[in-house]
Write a protein that holds these residues in place. Structure first.
Motif, PDB file in Angstrom:
ATOM      1  N   ARG A  65      38.167  30.892  35.616  1.00 60.17           N
ATOM      2  CA  ARG A  65      37.911  29.471  35.878  1.00 60.17           C
ATOM      3  C   ARG A  65      38.356  29.099  37.286  1.00 60.17           C
ATOM      4  O   ARG A  65      37.630  28.415  38.020  1.00 60.17           O
ATOM      5  N   ASN A  68      35.919  30.600  39.763  1.00 59.23           N
ATOM      6  CA  ASN A  68      34.630  29.909  39.791  1.00 59.23           C
ATOM      7  C   ASN A  68      34.722  28.558  40.481  1.00 59.23           C
ATOM      8  O   ASN A  68      33.800  28.154  41.198  1.00 59.23           O
ATOM      9  N   GLU A  69      35.839  27.855  40.290  1.00 55.74           N
ATOM     10  CA  GLU A  69      36.035  26.580  40.987  1.00 55.74           C
ATOM     11  C   GLU A  69      36.114  26.813  42.491  1.00 55.74           C
ATOM     12  O   GLU A  69      35.581  26.031  43.286  1.00 55.74           O
ATOM     13  N   ASN A  72      32.608  27.577  43.735  1.00 52.95           N
ATOM     14  CA  ASN A  72      31.834  26.330  43.762  1.00 52.95           C
ATOM     15  C   ASN A  72      32.098  25.569  45.062  1.00 52.95           C
ATOM     16  O   ASN A  72      31.175  25.029  45.683  1.00 52.95           O
ATOM     17  N   GLU A  75      30.385  27.417  47.964  1.00 55.14           N
ATOM     18  CA  GLU A  75      28.933  27.176  47.954  1.00 55.14           C
ATOM     19  C   GLU A  75      28.602  25.802  48.517  1.00 55.14           C
ATOM     20  O   GLU A  75      27.656  25.661  49.303  1.00 55.14           O
ATOM     21  N   ALA A  76      29.383  24.806  48.124  1.00 54.42           N
ATOM     22  CA  ALA A  76      29.151  23.449  48.637  1.00 54.42           C
ATOM     23  C   ALA A  76      29.392  23.387  50.141  1.00 54.42           C
ATOM     24  O   ALA A  76      28.671  22.700  50.873  1.00 54.42           O
ATOM     25  N   GLU A  79      26.363  25.043  51.989  1.00 57.87           N
ATOM     26  CA  GLU A  79      25.020  24.520  51.705  1.00 57.87           C
ATOM     27  C   GLU A  79      24.395  23.885  52.947  1.00 57.87           C
ATOM     28  O   GLU A  79      24.997  23.047  53.623  1.00 57.87           O
ATOM     29  N   GLU A  98      41.101  26.867  49.819  1.00 63.17           N
ATOM     30  CA  GLU A  98      41.102  26.808  48.360  1.00 63.17           C
ATOM     31  C   GLU A  98      42.270  27.590  47.782  1.00 63.17           C
ATOM     32  O   GLU A  98      42.904  27.161  46.814  1.00 63.17           O
ATOM     33  N   ARG A 134      28.528  36.306  42.240  1.00 65.75           N
ATOM     34  CA  ARG A 134      28.364  34.969  42.822  1.00 65.75           C
ATOM     35  C   ARG A 134      28.425  34.981  44.347  1.00 65.75           C
ATOM     36  O   ARG A 134      27.764  34.183  45.000  1.00 65.75           O
TER      37      ARG A 134
END
Length: 201
Positions: A65, A68-69, A72, A75-76, A79, A98, A134
């Motif tokens: 978890r 994955n956070e 995420n 990815e943002a 983008e 992070e 990912r």
């Protein structure tokens, strides 16, 4: 899992994951006991095994978890970017930022060998495969926009390089205590070397 409705099962599983994240962060994997977890959730140890095979299974779920956070957020961050220099720079900076905000991930680097010995290889393979699945498309996109050394290596090698930044973040206090360039200065040097080395032609 008789005795629980689907909604109750989802709630209990979520409470186990959140409780596990809190306890593993505060006390570490080794010092957190099954009793610590089940008492806080309000279930018996037998009920725990209806949701997870072991404490290490819960630990891997928590790490997945967190991971994955983190991805995420990466990815943002990437983008819409099309310049490979900026993509790499933002990738490295978001990745380490992070980690700095995730004490459980930082703690996992303080004594990794102990955790490797406690958690079975299949669970760690799941963690590794998840991050590879990912991150590989993101890195492949950067490679396709580049002309430097990064185009000659596998995406997995870039993922491994990210672990260098994780180690830097996990040892922040040591960098500051040594007082050479301090943590922020050393982090900046590492990011610059990684980026320029990968884009070198």
């Amino acid at each position: 899992m008789s005795g629980f409705s689907d909604e109750e099962r989802r709630e209990i599983e979520e409470r186990l994951v959140e409780t596990g994240r809190d306890l593993f962060t505060r006390y570490g994997f080794q010092k957190t006991t099954m009793q610590d977890i089940t008492e806080q959730v309000g279930i018996g140890e037998g009920t725990f095994y209806q949701f997870f095979d072991s404490k290490s299974g819960l630990y891997i779920r928590v790490l997945l978890r967190e991971q994955n956070e983190l991805i995420n957020a990466v990815e943002a961050e990437l983008e819409g970017l099309t310049d490979s220099d900026e993509q790499l720079d933002r990738l490295f900076r978001r990745w380490v930022a992070e980690f700095e905000q995730r004490p459980l991930l930082l703690r996992s680097h303080h004594n990794p060998q102990q955790i490797v010995q406690a958690v079975n290889g299949q669970d760690f393979a799941e963690l590794r495969d998840d991050i590879s699945n990912r991150m590989t498309p993101l890195i492949a996109d950067i490679q396709n926009r580049s002309e430097g050394y990064i185009t000659e290596i596998r995406p997995e090698a870039v993922i491994e390089l990210l672990s260098l930044l994780e180690v830097v973040a996990a040892n922040k206090d040591a960098h500051d205590e040594l007082g050479w360039s301090g943590y922020d200065g050393f982090k900046e040097i590492v990011i610059t070397i990684l980026k320029q080395g990968l884009l070198w032609q």
